[in-house]
Write an enzyme that holds these catalytic residues in place. Structure first.
Site, PDB file in Angstrom:
ATOM      1  CB  ALA A  27      -0.869  -0.178   1.047  1.00  0.00           C
TER       2      ALA A  27
ATOM      3  CD  GLU B 173      -5.754 -17.989  -2.981  1.00  0.00           C
ATOM      4  OE1 GLU B 173      -6.323 -16.763  -2.242  1.00  0.00           O
ATOM      5  OE2 GLU B 173      -4.613 -18.185  -3.038  1.00  0.00           O
TER       6      GLU B 173
ATOM      7  CG  HIS C 233      -5.044 -18.784   6.404  1.00  0.00           C
ATOM      8  ND1 HIS C 233      -4.981 -20.003   6.062  1.00  0.00           N
ATOM      9  CD2 HIS C 233      -4.928 -17.870   5.087  1.00  0.00           C
ATOM     10  CE1 HIS C 233      -4.718 -20.254   4.661  1.00  0.00           C
ATOM     11  NE2 HIS C 233      -4.782 -19.102   4.038  1.00  0.00           N
TER      12      HIS C 233
ATOM     13  NE  ARG D 102      -8.317 -17.258   3.771  1.00  0.00           N
ATOM     14  CZ  ARG D 102      -7.451 -16.255   3.279  1.00  0.00           C
ATOM     15  NH1 ARG D 102      -7.323 -15.181   3.944  1.00  0.00           N
ATOM     16  NH2 ARG D 102      -6.707 -16.498   2.360  1.00  0.00           N
TER      17      ARG D 102
ATOM     18  CG  HIS E 139      -4.241 -14.547   7.452  1.00  0.00           C
ATOM     19  ND1 HIS E 139      -2.881 -15.016   7.125  1.00  0.00           N
ATOM     20  CD2 HIS E 139      -4.803 -14.447   6.097  1.00  0.00           C
ATOM     21  CE1 HIS E 139      -2.843 -14.956   5.828  1.00  0.00           C
ATOM     22  NE2 HIS E 139      -3.980 -14.454   5.234  1.00  0.00           N
TER      23      HIS E 139
ATOM     24  CD  GLU F 263      -3.642  -7.111   7.365  1.00  0.00           C
ATOM     25  OE1 GLU F 263      -2.933  -7.287   6.587  1.00  0.00           O
ATOM     26  OE2 GLU F 263      -3.874  -7.735   8.343  1.00  0.00           O
TER      27      GLU F 263
ATOM     28  NE  ARG G 112      -7.964 -10.676   3.576  1.00  0.00           N
ATOM     29  CZ  ARG G 112      -6.900 -11.282   2.963  1.00  0.00           C
ATOM     30  NH1 ARG G 112      -7.117 -11.599   1.673  1.00  0.00           N
ATOM     31  NH2 ARG G 112      -6.157 -12.177   3.754  1.00  0.00           N
TER      32      ARG G 112
ATOM     33  CG  LEU H  96      -1.638  -8.860  -1.647  1.00  0.00           C
ATOM     34  CD1 LEU H  96      -0.951 -10.138  -2.500  1.00  0.00           C
ATOM     35  CD2 LEU H  96      -0.546  -8.275  -1.074  1.00  0.00           C
TER      36      LEU H  96
HETATM   37  P1  FAD Z   1       2.444  -4.381   5.093  1.00  0.00           P
HETATM   38  O1  FAD Z   1       2.993  -5.140   4.077  1.00  0.00           O
HETATM   39  O2  FAD Z   1       1.850  -5.432   6.592  1.00  0.00           O
HETATM   40  O3  FAD Z   1       3.440  -3.385   5.513  1.00  0.00           O
HETATM   41  C1  FAD Z   1       3.062  -2.562   6.794  1.00  0.00           C
HETATM   42  C2  FAD Z   1       4.328  -1.653   6.914  1.00  0.00           C
HETATM   43  O4  FAD Z   1       4.145  -0.597   7.977  1.00  0.00           O
HETATM   44  C3  FAD Z   1       5.753  -2.162   7.116  1.00  0.00           C
HETATM   45  O5  FAD Z   1       6.584  -1.558   6.213  1.00  0.00           O
HETATM   46  C4  FAD Z   1       6.028  -1.781   8.562  1.00  0.00           C
HETATM   47  O6  FAD Z   1       7.220  -1.719   8.861  1.00  0.00           O
HETATM   48  C5  FAD Z   1       5.169  -0.563   8.487  1.00  0.00           C
HETATM   49  N1  FAD Z   1       4.793   0.131   9.800  1.00  0.00           N
HETATM   50  C6  FAD Z   1       3.878  -0.416  10.568  1.00  0.00           C
HETATM   51  N2  FAD Z   1       3.823   0.436  11.531  1.00  0.00           N
HETATM   52  C7  FAD Z   1       4.649   1.226  11.622  1.00  0.00           C
HETATM   53  C8  FAD Z   1       4.969   2.567  12.419  1.00  0.00           C
HETATM   54  N3  FAD Z   1       4.685   2.733  13.656  1.00  0.00           N
HETATM   55  N4  FAD Z   1       6.097   3.456  11.943  1.00  0.00           N
HETATM   56  C9  FAD Z   1       6.642   3.195  10.947  1.00  0.00           C
HETATM   57  N5  FAD Z   1       6.187   1.894  10.084  1.00  0.00           N
HETATM   58  C10 FAD Z   1       5.356   1.141  10.358  1.00  0.00           C
HETATM   59  N6  FAD Z   1      -3.297 -11.168   0.864  1.00  0.00           N
HETATM   60  C11 FAD Z   1      -3.421 -11.352  -0.484  1.00  0.00           C
HETATM   61  O7  FAD Z   1      -4.383 -10.591  -0.983  1.00  0.00           O
HETATM   62  N7  FAD Z   1      -3.120 -12.555  -1.051  1.00  0.00           N
HETATM   63  C12 FAD Z   1      -2.295 -13.442  -0.318  1.00  0.00           C
HETATM   64  O8  FAD Z   1      -1.831 -14.486  -0.873  1.00  0.00           O
HETATM   65  C13 FAD Z   1      -1.981 -13.133   0.804  1.00  0.00           C
HETATM   66  N8  FAD Z   1      -1.256 -13.812   1.578  1.00  0.00           N
HETATM   67  C14 FAD Z   1      -0.711 -13.718   2.637  1.00  0.00           C
HETATM   68  C15 FAD Z   1       0.192 -14.545   3.513  1.00  0.00           C
HETATM   69  C16 FAD Z   1       0.564 -14.301   4.880  1.00  0.00           C
HETATM   70  C17 FAD Z   1       1.593 -15.039   5.513  1.00  0.00           C
HETATM   71  C18 FAD Z   1       0.068 -13.003   5.528  1.00  0.00           C
HETATM   72  C19 FAD Z   1       0.564 -12.653   6.820  1.00  0.00           C
HETATM   73  C20 FAD Z   1      -0.809 -12.190   4.766  1.00  0.00           C
HETATM   74  C21 FAD Z   1      -1.256 -12.545   3.374  1.00  0.00           C
HETATM   75  N9  FAD Z   1      -2.251 -11.621   2.671  1.00  0.00           N
HETATM   76  C22 FAD Z   1      -2.532 -11.831   1.489  1.00  0.00           C
HETATM   77  C23 FAD Z   1      -2.554 -10.537   3.404  1.00  0.00           C
HETATM   78  C24 FAD Z   1      -1.870  -9.165   2.806  1.00  0.00           C
HETATM   79  O9  FAD Z   1      -0.443  -9.849   2.506  1.00  0.00           O
HETATM   80  C25 FAD Z   1      -1.538  -8.113   3.549  1.00  0.00           C
HETATM   81  O10 FAD Z   1      -2.731  -7.645   4.027  1.00  0.00           O
HETATM   82  C26 FAD Z   1      -1.108  -6.982   2.882  1.00  0.00           C
HETATM   83  O11 FAD Z   1       0.396  -7.391   2.349  1.00  0.00           O
HETATM   84  C27 FAD Z   1      -0.836  -5.715   3.773  1.00  0.00           C
HETATM   85  O12 FAD Z   1      -0.155  -4.907   2.868  1.00  0.00           O
HETATM   86  P2  FAD Z   1       0.144  -3.278   3.632  1.00  0.00           P
HETATM   87  O13 FAD Z   1       0.851  -2.497   2.714  1.00  0.00           O
HETATM   88  O14 FAD Z   1      -1.173  -2.694   4.031  1.00  0.00           O
HETATM   89  O15 FAD Z   1       1.102  -3.698   5.045  1.00  0.00           O
HETATM   90  C1  SIN Z   2      -3.431 -17.703   1.124  1.00  0.00           C
HETATM   91  O1  SIN Z   2      -2.441 -17.621   0.206  1.00  0.00           O
HETATM   92  O2  SIN Z   2      -3.892 -18.474   1.451  1.00  0.00           O
HETATM   93  C2  SIN Z   2      -3.552 -16.422   1.544  1.00  0.00           C
HETATM   94  C3  SIN Z   2      -4.486 -15.500   0.852  1.00  0.00           C
HETATM   95  C4  SIN Z   2      -4.920 -14.444   1.265  1.00  0.00           C
HETATM   96  O3  SIN Z   2      -4.812 -14.230   2.647  1.00  0.00           O
HETATM   97  O4  SIN Z   2      -5.721 -13.666   0.846  1.00  0.00           O
END
Ligand code: FAD
Ligand code: SIN
Length: 527
Positions: free
Chosen positions: A15, A114, A242, A289, A350, A374, A385, A391
């Site tokens: 994001a 999925e 999850h 889920r 998750h 997120e 969700r 993503l």
């Molecule tokens: P994140 O990628 O979690 O990044 C958060 C950022 O914020 C990090 O850089 C962190 O350092 C920073 N941050 C946080 N707090 C602070 C602070 N106080 N000060 C400074 N920086 C801070 N979703 C899908 O759609 N498909 C998938 O296949 C999928 N697989 C997944 C598998 C796993 C194991 C997990 C855990 C999640 C999965 N998800 C999936 C969910 C998805 O990956 C996440 O919801 C998404 O990547 C979140 O992206 P984001 O940019 O919001 O946050």
């Molecule tokens: C997974 O790969 O099962 C995770 C997918 C998701 O969290 O959307």
């Protein structure tokens, strides 16, 4: 030290980076990230990103699947907008350099399926899609001359009129964000970052619970900051577990076994090797889920087992090794050959469906403050969700927020106030050297949430959690008010705030819907 930029981004996951790359064409961008830039949930995403790319599928079907998974409480307009915008955002990711797998025939994307999806529509890079997306976006951001990435900078609080000495309540009209205070984790100095527009992209809050697939950085910091700043939050009762994390108790975070494996034919089984999902849902192992996680939870309780099994052997050796290389290698490293053995699994926290309430432009209730990914709540997910829609939501809303933020930054905002914003005052604070006060409280909090506010809830469990949390809250506030700030202390305080919000919203939700499931609401009619 004071810093001034046009656009301030907190978080370097999908994001934050997607937003930064867009606004960087229109001004100076600073990205603050609390660990290494690549660390966050994004890099661990396995399954992929959902989008309708070909005529064999349709927007209507993806919309319907999302609404069904969300259990009838998604915002339909948001669902339609997000899903129709998906192909454009996918093409953009490809332009940034993301290498989605092709099917090897006509050069079309290879699509997975999925839980909850009626079609094969998940674009992926083997079983480590997130790592590939994070790599490509981070490389693009690092190359951009207008973007500065500052690692190990922990955002503590957003700056509002409260810091100018005004009383701010949730009823105060026109709360404004001027930037954030951030702790430099290497020097312990607290800097003031001022910006025309601030985006929170701080990810999830999985560490509120004992067992989670999310990395240690997922501590709900953005949600807690907005809570303290009196902004609007929503839907936090919908914590998503999850169904299939690898059962390996000593490992934190829990390693995920992607749902795409069930999409390819793996099935859930009990300890006798019998399938059980037919007792719960006609969609069997590919039901949404919330349903699958509850079924596993129930089967575990009935059998007294700490885990059940996922049987992937029917997928075939070649497909397993080539299509799921990360999972194959991981399981092998702990003595499980997934081509021959069943995989021990259990549910793990998750994803957080709720968060900072934003409109269709990613704008929060606080002026000049946006949220995406997120930590936000757009209305897309409703009560639960749909897999791989996270993503997608992150890139769609980063795009929308960027368009709006660019226009906003072009109008000079709060320039005359900058001189009045004070720096952080740390006078009179002492260094708390007893880490045990923090680590013990954190485990207590996680246990309370796991045992009382998990997959199955009740009024009594929620009440117990609330009472116990109160004590932890008071002790931690006391520690916070007299201590020199450290990252673990700030994170603990944020986790407590998130736990409080989850419980409060769970108690207010008087129907079983989506991920919120209470024994006391079982026989209530759902309208
Ligand atoms: P994140 O990628 O979690 O990044 C958060 C950022 O914020 C990090 O850089 C962190 O350092 C920073 N941050 C946080 N707090 C602070 C602070 N106080 N000060 C400074 N920086 C801070 N979703 C899908 O759609 N498909 C998938 O296949 C999928 N697989 C997944 C598998 C796993 C194991 C997990 C855990 C999640 C999965 N998800 C999936 C969910 C998805 O990956 C996440 O919801 C998404 O990547 C979140 O992206 P984001 O940019 O919001 O946050
Ligand atoms: C997974 O790969 O099962 C995770 C997918 C998701 O969290 O959307």
């Amino acid at each position: 030290m004071r810093h001034e930029v046009d656009f301030l981004v907190v978080g370097s996951g999908i994001a934050g980076l997607s937003f930064a790359l867009k606004v960087a064409e229109h001004g100076r961008v600073c990205i603050l990230t609390k660990g290494d830039a690549a660390e966050g949930s994004t890099r661990y995403a396995q399954g992929g990103i959902a989008a309708v790319m070909y005529d064999s599928d349709s927007f209507e079907q993806h919309i319907e699947d999302t609404l069904v998974a969300g259990d009838g409480i998604c915002d339909r307009e948001v669902v339609e907008m997000t899903i129709r915008e998906a192909p454009d955002r996918i093409r953009e990711l490809v332009r940034y350099g993301v290498d989605f797998d092709l099917d090897g025939k006509g050069g079309r994307f290879d699509l997975h399926r999925e839980g909850g999806h009626s079609e094969f529509r998940i674009l992926h890079h083997k079983d480590n899609t997130g790592e590939e997306i994070e790599r490509a976006l981070l490389e693009a951001a690092r190359r951009h001359p207008n973007i500065t990435i500052k690692e190990r900078q922990f955002a503590i609080d957003i700056i509002t009129q409260h810091h100018l000495g005004q009383r701010v309540t949730k009823h105060t009209p026109g709360i404004e964000c001027y930037g954030v205070y951030a702790l430099d984790c290497d020097t312990n100095r607290i800097d003031t970052y001022l910006a025309k527009v601030t985006l929170l992209a701080t990810g999830g809050m999985g560490n509120v619970y004992t067992t989670t697939t999310t990395p240690i950085i997922s501590t709900g910091d953005g949600v807690a900051m907005v809570h303290r700043a009196r902004g609007v939050l929503s839907d936090l009762e919908f914590t998503q577990f999850h169904p299939t994390s690898l059962y390996n108790p000593a490992e934190k975070p829990a390693f995920l076994i992607t749902e795409a494996m069930r999409g390819a034919g793996a099935v859930l089984k009990d300890r006798e090797g019998r399938e059980f999902m037919q007792k719960y849902d006609p969609r069997l192992s590919l039901a949404p889920r919330d349903i699958v996680a509850r079924a596993i939870d129930n089967e575990m309780k009935l059998s007294g087992m700490d885990y059940l099994y996922l049987d992937a052997r029917g997928i075939g050796k070649k497909h397993l090794i080539e299509g799921f290389p990360t999972i194959y290698a991981k399981c092998l490293s702990i003595g499980i050959d997934i081509t021959r053995d069943m995989i021990p699994i259990r549910p793990a926290m998750h994803y957080q469906c709720g968060g900072i309430k934003v409109d269709r432009h990613g704008e929060s209730s606080i002026r000049h403050l946006y949220a995406a990914g997120e930590c936000s709540c757009t209305g897309l997910h409703g009560g639960n969700r749909l897999a791989s829609n996270s993503l997608l939501e992150a890139v769609v809303y980063a795009h929308n927020a960027a368009q709006s933020a660019i226009a906003e930054a072009a109008r000079a905002v709060h320039g005359n106030l900058r001189g009045q914003i004070p720096d952080w005052n740390a006078e009179g604070m002492v260094l708390n050297e007893e880490m045990i006060l923090i680590t013990q409280t954190k485990s207590e909090l996680q246990e309370i949430m796991w045992n009382y506010v998990g997959i199955v809830r009740s009024d009594l469990r929620l009440q117990r959690a609330f009472d116990r949390l109160n004590l932890i809250f008071r002790e931690t506030e006391d520690l916070y008010n007299r201590s020199v700030l450290t990252e673990p202390l700030c994170e603990l305080r944020n986790l407590i705030a998130c736990a409080y919000l989850i419980i409060k919203m769970a108690r207010a939700r008087r129907e079983n819907v989506g991920l919120h499931y209470s024994l006391d609401l079982l026989n209530q009619d759902k309208d």
